[in-house]
Design a protein around this motif. Structure first.
Motif, PDB file in Angstrom:
ATOM      1  N   UNK A  13       0.822  -1.204   0.000  1.00 27.40           N
ATOM      2  CA  UNK A  13       0.000   0.000   0.000  1.00 27.40           C
ATOM      3  C   UNK A  13       0.860   1.260   0.000  1.00 27.40           C
ATOM      4  N   UNK A  14       0.285   2.351  -0.528  1.00 29.19           N
ATOM      5  CA  UNK A  14       1.042   3.585  -0.684  1.00 29.19           C
ATOM      6  C   UNK A  14       1.443   4.220   0.637  1.00 29.19           C
ATOM      7  N   UNK A  15       0.743   3.914   1.710  1.00 29.90           N
ATOM      8  CA  UNK A  15       1.049   4.516   3.012  1.00 29.90           C
ATOM      9  C   UNK A  15       0.840   3.469   4.091  1.00 29.90           C
ATOM     10  N   UNK A  16       1.405   3.684   5.285  1.00 29.40           N
ATOM     11  CA  UNK A  16       1.150   2.763   6.382  1.00 29.40           C
ATOM     12  C   UNK A  16      -0.347   2.572   6.587  1.00 29.40           C
ATOM     13  N   UNK A  17      -0.747   1.331   6.832  1.00 26.72           N
ATOM     14  CA  UNK A  17      -2.169   1.005   6.901  1.00 26.72           C
ATOM     15  C   UNK A  17      -2.626   0.987   8.355  1.00 26.72           C
ATOM     16  N   UNK A  18      -3.648   1.780   8.639  1.00 24.21           N
ATOM     17  CA  UNK A  18      -4.237   1.792   9.971  1.00 24.21           C
ATOM     18  C   UNK A  18      -5.723   2.075   9.851  1.00 24.21           C
ATOM     19  N   UNK A  19      -6.457   1.651  10.848  1.00 25.86           N
ATOM     20  CA  UNK A  19      -7.891   1.899  10.872  1.00 25.86           C
ATOM     21  C   UNK A  19      -8.153   3.242  11.543  1.00 25.86           C
ATOM     22  N   UNK A  20      -8.927   4.075  10.891  1.00 28.84           N
ATOM     23  CA  UNK A  20      -9.299   5.373  11.450  1.00 28.84           C
ATOM     24  C   UNK A  20     -10.580   5.194  12.260  1.00 28.84           C
ATOM     25  N   UNK A  21     -10.455   5.311  13.571  1.00 33.27           N
ATOM     26  CA  UNK A  21     -11.600   5.065  14.442  1.00 33.27           C
ATOM     27  C   UNK A  21     -11.872   6.223  15.386  1.00 33.27           C
ATOM     28  N   UNK A  22     -11.321   7.406  15.057  1.00 36.52           N
ATOM     29  CA  UNK A  22     -11.607   8.607  15.835  1.00 36.52           C
ATOM     30  C   UNK A  22     -12.152   9.679  14.906  1.00 36.52           C
ATOM     31  N   UNK A  23     -12.921  10.599  15.448  1.00 38.09           N
ATOM     32  CA  UNK A  23     -13.492  11.676  14.643  1.00 38.09           C
ATOM     33  C   UNK A  23     -12.382  12.545  14.076  1.00 38.09           C
ATOM     34  N   UNK A  24     -11.326  12.769  14.867  1.00 39.02           N
ATOM     35  CA  UNK A  24     -10.220  13.603  14.389  1.00 39.02           C
ATOM     36  C   UNK A  24      -9.519  12.957  13.199  1.00 39.02           C
ATOM     37  N   UNK A  25      -9.215  11.667  13.299  1.00 30.80           N
ATOM     38  CA  UNK A  25      -8.561  10.979  12.201  1.00 30.80           C
ATOM     39  C   UNK A  25      -9.447  10.921  10.972  1.00 30.80           C
ATOM     40  N   UNK A  26     -10.727  10.724  11.194  1.00 31.38           N
ATOM     41  CA  UNK A  26     -11.680  10.690  10.080  1.00 31.38           C
ATOM     42  C   UNK A  26     -11.718  12.028   9.354  1.00 31.38           C
ATOM     43  N   UNK A  27     -11.823  13.123  10.088  1.00 29.82           N
ATOM     44  CA  UNK A  27     -11.923  14.438   9.456  1.00 29.82           C
ATOM     45  C   UNK A  27     -10.639  14.818   8.725  1.00 29.82           C
ATOM     46  N   UNK A  28      -9.514  14.414   9.263  1.00 26.45           N
ATOM     47  CA  UNK A  28      -8.244  14.676   8.559  1.00 26.45           C
ATOM     48  C   UNK A  28      -8.205  13.917   7.243  1.00 26.45           C
ATOM     49  N   UNK A  29      -8.683  12.667   7.250  1.00 28.26           N
ATOM     50  CA  UNK A  29      -8.722  11.876   6.022  1.00 28.26           C
ATOM     51  C   UNK A  29      -9.661  12.500   4.997  1.00 28.26           C
ATOM     52  N   UNK A  30     -10.791  13.014   5.448  1.00 34.32           N
ATOM     53  CA  UNK A  30     -11.738  13.651   4.536  1.00 34.32           C
ATOM     54  C   UNK A  30     -11.100  14.854   3.858  1.00 34.32           C
ATOM     55  N   UNK A  76     -16.990   5.612  14.014  1.00 33.24           N
ATOM     56  CA  UNK A  76     -17.141   6.967  13.470  1.00 33.24           C
ATOM     57  C   UNK A  76     -18.604   7.394  13.452  1.00 33.24           C
ATOM     58  N   UNK A  77     -19.470   6.531  12.990  1.00 32.97           N
ATOM     59  CA  UNK A  77     -20.892   6.822  13.018  1.00 32.97           C
ATOM     60  C   UNK A  77     -21.366   7.731  11.901  1.00 32.97           C
ATOM     61  N   UNK A  78     -21.017   9.000  11.955  1.00 31.03           N
ATOM     62  CA  UNK A  78     -21.527   9.994  11.010  1.00 31.03           C
ATOM     63  C   UNK A  78     -20.531  10.211   9.877  1.00 31.03           C
ATOM     64  N   UNK A  79     -20.965   9.909   8.651  1.00 30.48           N
ATOM     65  CA  UNK A  79     -20.092  10.063   7.489  1.00 30.48           C
ATOM     66  C   UNK A  79     -20.542  11.214   6.580  1.00 30.48           C
ATOM     67  N   UNK A  80     -21.256  12.184   7.124  1.00 35.35           N
ATOM     68  CA  UNK A  80     -21.809  13.250   6.285  1.00 35.35           C
ATOM     69  C   UNK A  80     -20.723  14.085   5.618  1.00 35.35           C
ATOM     70  N   UNK A  81     -19.600  14.333   6.312  1.00 39.55           N
ATOM     71  CA  UNK A  81     -18.519  15.128   5.695  1.00 39.55           C
ATOM     72  C   UNK A  81     -17.905  14.382   4.514  1.00 39.55           C
ATOM     73  N   UNK A  82     -17.699  13.098   4.662  1.00 38.24           N
ATOM     74  CA  UNK A  82     -17.146  12.305   3.571  1.00 38.24           C
ATOM     75  C   UNK A  82     -18.135  12.250   2.408  1.00 38.24           C
ATOM     76  N   UNK A  83     -19.412  12.091   2.714  1.00 37.27           N
ATOM     77  CA  UNK A  83     -20.433  12.050   1.667  1.00 37.27           C
ATOM     78  C   UNK A  83     -20.443  13.349   0.872  1.00 37.27           C
ATOM     79  N   UNK A  84     -20.253  14.473   1.551  1.00 39.00           N
ATOM     80  CA  UNK A  84     -20.254  15.772   0.870  1.00 39.00           C
ATOM     81  C   UNK A  84     -19.069  15.892  -0.076  1.00 39.00           C
ATOM     82  N   UNK A  85     -17.901  15.419   0.337  1.00 38.50           N
ATOM     83  CA  UNK A  85     -16.705  15.485  -0.503  1.00 38.50           C
ATOM     84  C   UNK A  85     -16.842  14.584  -1.721  1.00 38.50           C
ATOM     85  N   UNK A  86     -17.482  13.428  -1.550  1.00 38.80           N
ATOM     86  CA  UNK A  86     -17.597  12.454  -2.643  1.00 38.80           C
ATOM     87  C   UNK A  86     -18.772  12.740  -3.570  1.00 38.80           C
TER      88      UNK A  86
END
Length: 410
Positions: A13-30, A76-86
Protein backbone atom coordinates in the motif's frame (compact mmCIF):
# COMPACT_ATOMS: atom_id res chain seq x y z
CA UNK A 1 -4.76 -7.83 -22.14
CA UNK A 2 -2.02 -8.80 -19.73
CA UNK A 3 -0.29 -12.14 -20.08
CA UNK A 4 -2.07 -14.32 -17.55
CA UNK A 5 0.79 -16.82 -17.36
CA UNK A 6 3.00 -14.39 -15.46
CA UNK A 7 2.14 -11.90 -12.78
CA UNK A 8 3.90 -9.72 -10.26
CA UNK A 9 3.08 -9.78 -6.56
CA UNK A 10 0.71 -7.09 -5.36
CA UNK A 11 2.54 -3.90 -4.40
CA UNK A 12 2.65 -2.61 -0.86
CA UNK A 13 0.00 0.00 0.00
CA UNK A 14 1.04 3.58 -0.68
CA UNK A 15 1.05 4.52 3.01
CA UNK A 16 1.15 2.76 6.38
CA UNK A 17 -2.17 1.01 6.90
CA UNK A 18 -4.24 1.79 9.97
CA UNK A 19 -7.89 1.90 10.87
CA UNK A 20 -9.30 5.37 11.45
CA UNK A 21 -11.60 5.06 14.44
CA UNK A 22 -11.61 8.61 15.84
CA UNK A 23 -13.49 11.68 14.64
CA UNK A 24 -10.22 13.60 14.39
CA UNK A 25 -8.56 10.98 12.20
CA UNK A 26 -11.68 10.69 10.08
CA UNK A 27 -11.92 14.44 9.46
CA UNK A 28 -8.24 14.68 8.56
CA UNK A 29 -8.72 11.88 6.02
CA UNK A 30 -11.74 13.65 4.54
CA UNK A 31 -9.67 16.81 4.04
CA UNK A 32 -6.94 14.84 2.30
CA UNK A 33 -9.44 13.06 0.06
CA UNK A 34 -10.87 16.43 -0.93
CA UNK A 35 -7.42 17.45 -2.19
CA UNK A 36 -7.11 14.43 -4.49
CA UNK A 37 -8.23 14.12 -8.09
CA UNK A 38 -10.46 11.84 -10.10
CA UNK A 39 -12.97 9.19 -9.00
CA UNK A 40 -13.14 7.58 -5.58
CA UNK A 41 -12.38 3.87 -5.26
CA UNK A 42 -14.61 2.38 -2.57
CA UNK A 43 -15.01 -0.98 -0.89
CA UNK A 44 -16.72 -2.23 2.25
CA UNK A 45 -16.11 -5.25 4.43
CA UNK A 46 -18.93 -6.93 6.34
CA UNK A 47 -19.11 -9.96 8.61
CA UNK A 48 -21.44 -12.12 6.55
CA UNK A 49 -21.69 -15.59 7.99
CA UNK A 50 -20.65 -14.30 11.41
CA UNK A 51 -23.08 -11.48 12.25
CA UNK A 52 -26.81 -11.04 11.74
CA UNK A 53 -26.53 -7.53 10.38
CA UNK A 54 -25.10 -6.72 6.97
CA UNK A 55 -23.56 -3.48 8.23
CA UNK A 56 -20.11 -2.38 7.12
CA UNK A 57 -17.36 -3.01 9.65
CA UNK A 58 -14.70 -1.41 7.48
CA UNK A 59 -15.00 1.09 4.62
CA UNK A 60 -12.00 1.69 2.36
CA UNK A 61 -11.67 4.79 0.17
CA UNK A 62 -8.81 5.63 -2.21
CA UNK A 63 -8.28 8.60 -4.48
CA UNK A 64 -5.31 9.48 -6.61
CA UNK A 65 -3.28 12.22 -5.03
CA UNK A 66 -4.73 11.47 -1.59
CA UNK A 67 -3.99 7.85 -0.73
CA UNK A 68 -6.11 5.15 0.84
CA UNK A 69 -8.04 5.42 4.09
CA UNK A 70 -9.67 2.70 6.15
CA UNK A 71 -12.62 3.84 8.23
CA UNK A 72 -14.23 2.07 11.19
CA UNK A 73 -17.99 2.75 10.68
CA UNK A 74 -19.20 1.65 14.15
CA UNK A 75 -16.67 3.98 15.79
CA UNK A 76 -17.14 6.97 13.47
CA UNK A 77 -20.89 6.82 13.02
CA UNK A 78 -21.53 9.99 11.01
CA UNK A 79 -20.09 10.06 7.49
CA UNK A 80 -21.81 13.25 6.28
CA UNK A 81 -18.52 15.13 5.69
CA UNK A 82 -17.15 12.31 3.57
CA UNK A 83 -20.43 12.05 1.67
CA UNK A 84 -20.25 15.77 0.87
CA UNK A 85 -16.70 15.48 -0.50
CA UNK A 86 -17.60 12.45 -2.64
CA UNK A 87 -20.84 13.95 -3.98
CA UNK A 88 -20.86 14.57 -7.73
CA UNK A 89 -17.85 12.32 -8.39
CA UNK A 90 -17.72 8.84 -9.86
CA UNK A 91 -17.27 5.99 -7.41
CA UNK A 92 -15.42 2.84 -8.48
CA UNK A 93 -16.63 -0.39 -6.88
CA UNK A 94 -16.22 -4.06 -7.70
CA UNK A 95 -19.60 -5.86 -7.61
CA UNK A 96 -21.29 -2.69 -6.38
CA UNK A 97 -24.63 -4.35 -5.63
CA UNK A 98 -22.98 -6.22 -2.74
CA UNK A 99 -21.83 -3.05 -0.98
CA UNK A 100 -24.39 -0.36 -1.79
CA UNK A 101 -26.82 -1.28 1.00
CA UNK A 102 -24.25 -1.12 3.80
CA UNK A 103 -22.74 2.08 2.37
CA UNK A 104 -26.15 3.72 2.18
CA UNK A 105 -26.79 2.65 5.76
CA UNK A 106 -24.08 5.10 6.90
CA UNK A 107 -25.10 7.85 4.46
CA UNK A 108 -22.69 7.10 1.61
CA UNK A 109 -24.83 7.00 -1.53
CA UNK A 110 -23.16 7.43 -4.93
CA UNK A 111 -24.80 9.27 -7.79
CA UNK A 112 -22.57 7.66 -10.43
CA UNK A 113 -20.57 4.44 -10.34
CA UNK A 114 -18.17 2.40 -12.41
CA UNK A 115 -18.58 -1.26 -11.46
CA UNK A 116 -15.41 -3.11 -12.43
CA UNK A 117 -17.02 -6.53 -11.96
CA UNK A 118 -19.99 -5.70 -14.18
CA UNK A 119 -17.77 -3.83 -16.61
CA UNK A 120 -15.50 -6.85 -16.96
CA UNK A 121 -18.54 -9.04 -17.59
CA UNK A 122 -19.84 -6.71 -20.31
CA UNK A 123 -16.36 -6.52 -21.85
CA UNK A 124 -16.49 -10.28 -22.34
CA UNK A 125 -13.91 -11.39 -19.78
CA UNK A 126 -14.46 -15.05 -18.91
CA UNK A 127 -13.75 -14.62 -15.17
CA UNK A 128 -14.71 -11.48 -13.28
CA UNK A 129 -13.61 -11.97 -9.67
CA UNK A 130 -11.45 -9.09 -8.48
CA UNK A 131 -8.29 -11.13 -8.05
CA UNK A 132 -8.65 -12.73 -11.47
CA UNK A 133 -9.44 -9.48 -13.29
CA UNK A 134 -6.55 -7.67 -11.62
CA UNK A 135 -4.19 -10.45 -12.69
CA UNK A 136 -5.56 -10.65 -16.24
CA UNK A 137 -5.62 -6.92 -16.92
CA UNK A 138 -2.92 -5.48 -14.67
CA UNK A 139 -0.60 -8.46 -14.38
CA UNK A 140 -0.69 -8.27 -10.57
CA UNK A 141 -1.39 -11.18 -8.25
CA UNK A 142 -3.85 -10.01 -5.61
CA UNK A 143 -4.32 -12.45 -2.75
CA UNK A 144 -7.95 -12.84 -1.65
CA UNK A 145 -7.51 -15.02 1.42
CA UNK A 146 -9.33 -12.59 3.77
CA UNK A 147 -12.45 -11.97 1.68
CA UNK A 148 -14.65 -14.16 3.92
CA UNK A 149 -13.13 -13.06 7.23
CA UNK A 150 -15.03 -11.81 10.26
CA UNK A 151 -14.48 -8.08 9.79
CA UNK A 152 -16.21 -7.27 13.08
CA UNK A 153 -13.02 -8.54 14.75
CA UNK A 154 -11.19 -5.92 16.79
CA UNK A 155 -8.37 -5.19 16.55
CA UNK A 156 -8.12 -6.12 12.87
CA UNK A 157 -4.90 -7.98 12.00
CA UNK A 158 -2.39 -5.96 9.97
CA UNK A 159 -2.43 -8.48 7.13
CA UNK A 160 -6.17 -7.94 6.76
CA UNK A 161 -5.67 -4.17 6.60
CA UNK A 162 -3.05 -4.48 3.86
CA UNK A 163 -5.48 -6.68 1.91
CA UNK A 164 -8.27 -4.13 2.41
CA UNK A 165 -6.13 -1.18 1.28
CA UNK A 166 -4.93 -2.92 -1.88
CA UNK A 167 -8.53 -3.77 -2.78
CA UNK A 168 -9.18 -0.09 -3.44
CA UNK A 169 -5.73 1.14 -4.50
CA UNK A 170 -5.80 -1.03 -7.62
CA UNK A 171 -9.34 -0.10 -8.63
CA UNK A 172 -8.59 3.16 -10.53
CA UNK A 173 -6.06 1.46 -12.82
CA UNK A 174 -8.44 -1.46 -13.26
CA UNK A 175 -11.31 0.91 -14.07
CA UNK A 176 -9.26 2.65 -16.76
CA UNK A 177 -8.24 -0.65 -18.36
CA UNK A 178 -11.81 -1.98 -18.43
CA UNK A 179 -13.05 1.35 -19.81
CA UNK A 180 -10.58 0.97 -22.67
CA UNK A 181 -11.91 -2.51 -23.44
CA UNK A 182 -15.50 -1.29 -23.38
CA UNK A 183 -14.70 1.67 -25.61
CA UNK A 184 -12.86 -0.45 -28.17
CA UNK A 185 -15.83 -2.86 -28.30
CA UNK A 186 -18.41 -0.08 -28.63
CA UNK A 187 -19.94 -0.96 -25.25
CA UNK A 188 -19.40 2.26 -23.29
CA UNK A 189 -23.06 3.29 -23.46
CA UNK A 190 -24.17 -0.24 -22.58
CA UNK A 191 -22.00 -0.12 -19.46
CA UNK A 192 -23.29 3.35 -18.53
CA UNK A 193 -26.88 2.12 -18.62
CA UNK A 194 -26.05 -1.00 -16.64
CA UNK A 195 -24.18 0.95 -13.96
CA UNK A 196 -27.14 3.32 -13.63
CA UNK A 197 -29.49 0.33 -13.32
CA UNK A 198 -27.44 -1.01 -10.41
CA UNK A 199 -28.00 2.26 -8.56
CA UNK A 200 -31.75 2.21 -9.25
CA UNK A 201 -32.35 -1.41 -8.31
CA UNK A 202 -34.66 -1.77 -5.34
CA UNK A 203 -33.80 -4.33 -2.65
CA UNK A 204 -35.86 -7.51 -2.79
CA UNK A 205 -38.51 -7.68 -0.10
CA UNK A 206 -39.41 -11.32 0.49
CA UNK A 207 -42.76 -12.46 1.78
CA UNK A 208 -42.60 -15.43 4.10
CA UNK A 209 -38.79 -15.36 4.39
CA UNK A 210 -38.87 -18.56 6.42
CA UNK A 211 -39.47 -20.39 3.15
CA UNK A 212 -35.81 -19.73 2.35
CA UNK A 213 -34.91 -22.57 4.71
CA UNK A 214 -32.67 -24.88 2.75
CA UNK A 215 -34.66 -28.05 2.01
CA UNK A 216 -38.08 -26.63 2.93
CA UNK A 217 -39.46 -27.75 -0.44
CA UNK A 218 -39.39 -31.35 0.83
CA UNK A 219 -41.73 -30.52 3.74
CA UNK A 220 -45.33 -30.81 2.56
CA UNK A 221 -47.65 -31.16 5.57
CA UNK A 222 -49.06 -27.85 6.82
CA UNK A 223 -48.48 -28.63 10.50
CA UNK A 224 -44.83 -29.48 9.84
CA UNK A 225 -44.49 -26.26 7.88
CA UNK A 226 -45.99 -24.34 10.80
CA UNK A 227 -43.35 -25.79 13.13
CA UNK A 228 -40.60 -24.95 10.64
CA UNK A 229 -41.91 -21.39 10.39
CA UNK A 230 -42.01 -20.90 14.16
CA UNK A 231 -38.51 -22.35 14.60
CA UNK A 232 -37.15 -20.09 11.84
CA UNK A 233 -38.80 -17.04 13.43
CA UNK A 234 -37.46 -17.89 16.89
CA UNK A 235 -33.96 -18.35 15.50
CA UNK A 236 -34.15 -15.13 13.49
CA UNK A 237 -35.31 -13.13 16.52
CA UNK A 238 -32.52 -14.52 18.68
CA UNK A 239 -29.90 -14.01 15.97
CA UNK A 240 -30.94 -10.38 15.59
CA UNK A 241 -30.89 -9.94 19.36
CA UNK A 242 -27.29 -11.11 19.74
CA UNK A 243 -26.14 -10.04 16.23
CA UNK A 244 -25.10 -13.49 15.11
CA UNK A 245 -25.55 -15.23 11.77
CA UNK A 246 -28.60 -17.48 12.25
CA UNK A 247 -26.94 -20.54 10.77
CA UNK A 248 -24.20 -20.35 13.40
CA UNK A 249 -26.79 -20.82 16.15
CA UNK A 250 -28.77 -23.74 14.74
CA UNK A 251 -28.31 -24.78 11.09
CA UNK A 252 -31.22 -25.02 8.67
CA UNK A 253 -30.90 -28.80 8.57
CA UNK A 254 -31.52 -29.01 12.31
CA UNK A 255 -34.64 -26.85 12.17
CA UNK A 256 -36.04 -29.01 9.39
CA UNK A 257 -35.13 -32.20 11.24
CA UNK A 258 -37.19 -31.01 14.20
CA UNK A 259 -40.05 -29.93 11.93
CA UNK A 260 -40.16 -33.38 10.34
CA UNK A 261 -39.79 -35.31 13.59
CA UNK A 262 -42.39 -33.25 15.50
CA UNK A 263 -41.00 -34.15 18.96
CA UNK A 264 -43.74 -34.61 21.56
CA UNK A 265 -41.78 -33.20 24.50
CA UNK A 266 -38.83 -30.95 25.21
CA UNK A 267 -36.94 -34.04 26.35
CA UNK A 268 -37.55 -35.63 22.94
CA UNK A 269 -36.19 -32.52 21.25
CA UNK A 270 -33.08 -32.56 23.41
CA UNK A 271 -32.51 -36.22 22.53
CA UNK A 272 -32.47 -35.55 18.79
CA UNK A 273 -28.94 -36.00 17.42
CA UNK A 274 -29.92 -34.16 14.25
CA UNK A 275 -30.90 -31.08 16.25
CA UNK A 276 -27.50 -29.50 16.81
CA UNK A 277 -25.63 -26.22 16.69
CA UNK A 278 -23.98 -24.08 19.32
CA UNK A 279 -27.32 -22.75 20.65
CA UNK A 280 -29.33 -25.94 20.20
CA UNK A 281 -29.13 -26.85 23.90
CA UNK A 282 -28.36 -23.51 25.58
CA UNK A 283 -31.60 -22.11 24.13
CA UNK A 284 -33.63 -25.30 24.31
CA UNK A 285 -36.57 -23.57 26.01
CA UNK A 286 -36.73 -21.10 23.13
CA UNK A 287 -36.84 -23.81 20.50
CA UNK A 288 -39.37 -25.90 22.39
CA UNK A 289 -41.66 -22.87 22.81
CA UNK A 290 -41.47 -22.35 19.05
CA UNK A 291 -42.40 -25.97 18.40
CA UNK A 292 -45.35 -25.69 20.75
CA UNK A 293 -46.58 -22.63 18.87
CA UNK A 294 -46.28 -24.50 15.60
CA UNK A 295 -48.15 -27.51 17.01
CA UNK A 296 -51.07 -25.47 18.31
CA UNK A 297 -51.48 -22.55 15.90
CA UNK A 298 -54.58 -22.26 13.76
CA UNK A 299 -52.68 -20.09 11.28
CA UNK A 300 -51.40 -22.90 9.12
CA UNK A 301 -49.24 -21.97 6.10
CA UNK A 302 -50.24 -23.21 2.67
CA UNK A 303 -48.21 -26.11 1.36
CA UNK A 304 -47.00 -24.06 -1.57
CA UNK A 305 -46.94 -20.26 -1.66
CA UNK A 306 -49.08 -18.64 -4.36
CA UNK A 307 -47.16 -18.07 -7.58
CA UNK A 308 -47.24 -15.21 -10.03
CA UNK A 309 -49.31 -17.03 -12.63
CA UNK A 310 -46.35 -18.33 -14.59
CA UNK A 311 -45.32 -21.95 -13.96
CA UNK A 312 -41.71 -23.14 -14.15
CA UNK A 313 -40.51 -23.65 -17.76
CA UNK A 314 -40.08 -27.40 -17.27
CA UNK A 315 -43.88 -27.85 -17.40
CA UNK A 316 -44.58 -25.40 -20.22
CA UNK A 317 -44.60 -28.09 -22.90
CA UNK A 318 -47.65 -29.65 -21.22
CA UNK A 319 -49.39 -26.56 -19.88
CA UNK A 320 -48.78 -24.11 -22.72
CA UNK A 321 -47.04 -25.64 -25.76
CA UNK A 322 -47.19 -22.37 -27.70
CA UNK A 323 -45.37 -20.47 -24.93
CA UNK A 324 -42.86 -23.29 -24.65
CA UNK A 325 -42.14 -23.03 -28.36
CA UNK A 326 -41.77 -19.25 -28.17
CA UNK A 327 -39.39 -19.48 -25.23
CA UNK A 328 -37.15 -22.11 -26.79
CA UNK A 329 -36.92 -20.38 -30.15
CA UNK A 330 -36.37 -16.92 -28.64
CA UNK A 331 -33.87 -18.22 -26.11
CA UNK A 332 -31.80 -19.81 -28.86
CA UNK A 333 -31.85 -16.52 -30.78
CA UNK A 334 -30.79 -14.49 -27.72
CA UNK A 335 -27.96 -16.93 -26.97
CA UNK A 336 -26.71 -16.57 -30.53
CA UNK A 337 -26.91 -12.79 -30.21
CA UNK A 338 -25.00 -12.79 -26.91
CA UNK A 339 -22.22 -14.86 -28.42
CA UNK A 340 -21.92 -12.48 -31.37
CA UNK A 341 -21.46 -9.42 -29.13
CA UNK A 342 -19.47 -11.25 -26.40
CA UNK A 343 -21.80 -10.38 -23.53
CA UNK A 344 -23.21 -13.10 -21.25
CA UNK A 345 -26.74 -14.09 -22.16
CA UNK A 346 -28.13 -13.17 -18.73
CA UNK A 347 -26.78 -9.65 -19.19
CA UNK A 348 -28.18 -9.31 -22.69
CA UNK A 349 -31.62 -10.07 -21.23
CA UNK A 350 -32.53 -11.62 -17.91
CA UNK A 351 -34.00 -15.12 -18.18
CA UNK A 352 -37.05 -14.00 -16.21
CA UNK A 353 -37.78 -11.16 -18.64
CA UNK A 354 -37.55 -13.49 -21.62
CA UNK A 355 -39.80 -16.06 -19.94
CA UNK A 356 -42.46 -13.47 -19.16
CA UNK A 357 -42.64 -12.04 -22.66
CA UNK A 358 -42.77 -15.58 -24.07
CA UNK A 359 -45.55 -16.59 -21.69
CA UNK A 360 -47.63 -13.47 -22.36
CA UNK A 361 -46.59 -11.99 -25.70
CA UNK A 362 -48.16 -8.86 -27.24
CA UNK A 363 -51.35 -9.41 -29.23
CA UNK A 364 -49.69 -8.09 -32.37
CA UNK A 365 -46.11 -9.24 -32.57
CA UNK A 366 -43.51 -6.91 -34.05
CA UNK A 367 -40.32 -5.26 -32.82
CA UNK A 368 -42.21 -2.24 -31.49
CA UNK A 369 -44.72 -4.18 -29.43
CA UNK A 370 -42.12 -6.64 -28.12
CA UNK A 371 -39.83 -3.74 -27.27
CA UNK A 372 -42.63 -2.05 -25.31
CA UNK A 373 -43.26 -5.30 -23.41
CA UNK A 374 -39.57 -5.65 -22.59
CA UNK A 375 -39.39 -2.03 -21.36
CA UNK A 376 -42.43 -2.61 -19.17
CA UNK A 377 -40.62 -5.58 -17.63
CA UNK A 378 -37.59 -3.42 -16.80
CA UNK A 379 -35.25 -4.05 -19.74
CA UNK A 380 -32.80 -1.23 -20.42
CA UNK A 381 -32.87 0.75 -23.67
CA UNK A 382 -29.81 -1.02 -25.05
CA UNK A 383 -31.32 -4.42 -24.29
CA UNK A 384 -34.54 -3.48 -26.05
CA UNK A 385 -32.66 -2.13 -29.06
CA UNK A 386 -30.67 -5.35 -29.41
CA UNK A 387 -33.26 -8.00 -28.61
CA UNK A 388 -36.75 -6.74 -29.55
CA UNK A 389 -36.42 -7.53 -33.26
CA UNK A 390 -34.65 -10.82 -32.58
CA UNK A 391 -37.40 -11.98 -30.21
CA UNK A 392 -40.19 -10.74 -32.49
CA UNK A 393 -38.66 -12.60 -35.43
CA UNK A 394 -38.42 -15.77 -33.34
CA UNK A 395 -42.07 -15.53 -32.33
CA UNK A 396 -43.23 -14.87 -35.90
CA UNK A 397 -41.08 -17.67 -37.33
CA UNK A 398 -42.71 -20.05 -34.86
CA UNK A 399 -46.14 -19.14 -36.17
CA UNK A 400 -45.09 -19.54 -39.78
CA UNK A 401 -42.54 -22.37 -39.74
CA UNK A 402 -43.39 -26.06 -40.04
CA UNK A 403 -40.77 -27.06 -37.50
CA UNK A 404 -41.96 -27.44 -33.93
CA UNK A 405 -39.33 -25.74 -31.74
CA UNK A 406 -40.83 -27.31 -28.66
CA UNK A 407 -38.94 -30.39 -29.70
CA UNK A 408 -35.75 -28.42 -30.26
CA UNK A 409 -32.79 -28.67 -27.99
CA UNK A 410 -33.19 -26.32 -25.01
Amino acid sequence: MADTTESTPAPEPHAPVEVLDTVEGYRDAVERLAEGTGPFAVDAERASGFRYSQRAYLIQVYRRGSGSFLFDPPAIGDFSELAAVMAGEEWILHAASQDLACLREVGLDPGEIFDTELGARLAGLPRVGLGTVVQDLLGIHLAKEHSAADWSTRPLPQSWLVYAALDVELLPDLRDRIAELLESAGKTEIARQEFAAVLRKEPISRQEPWRRLSGIHAVRQQRNLAVARELWTARDDYAREIDSAPGRLVPDASLLAAARAMPATKRDLAAMKDFNGRASRSQLDRWWAAIERGLTTTDLPVSRPPGDGMPPPRVWADKNPAADGRLKRARAAVVELSESIDIPTENVLTPDTLRRVAWTPPAEIDALSVGAALSELGARDWQVALTAQVIADAFVELRQGPEDPANADS
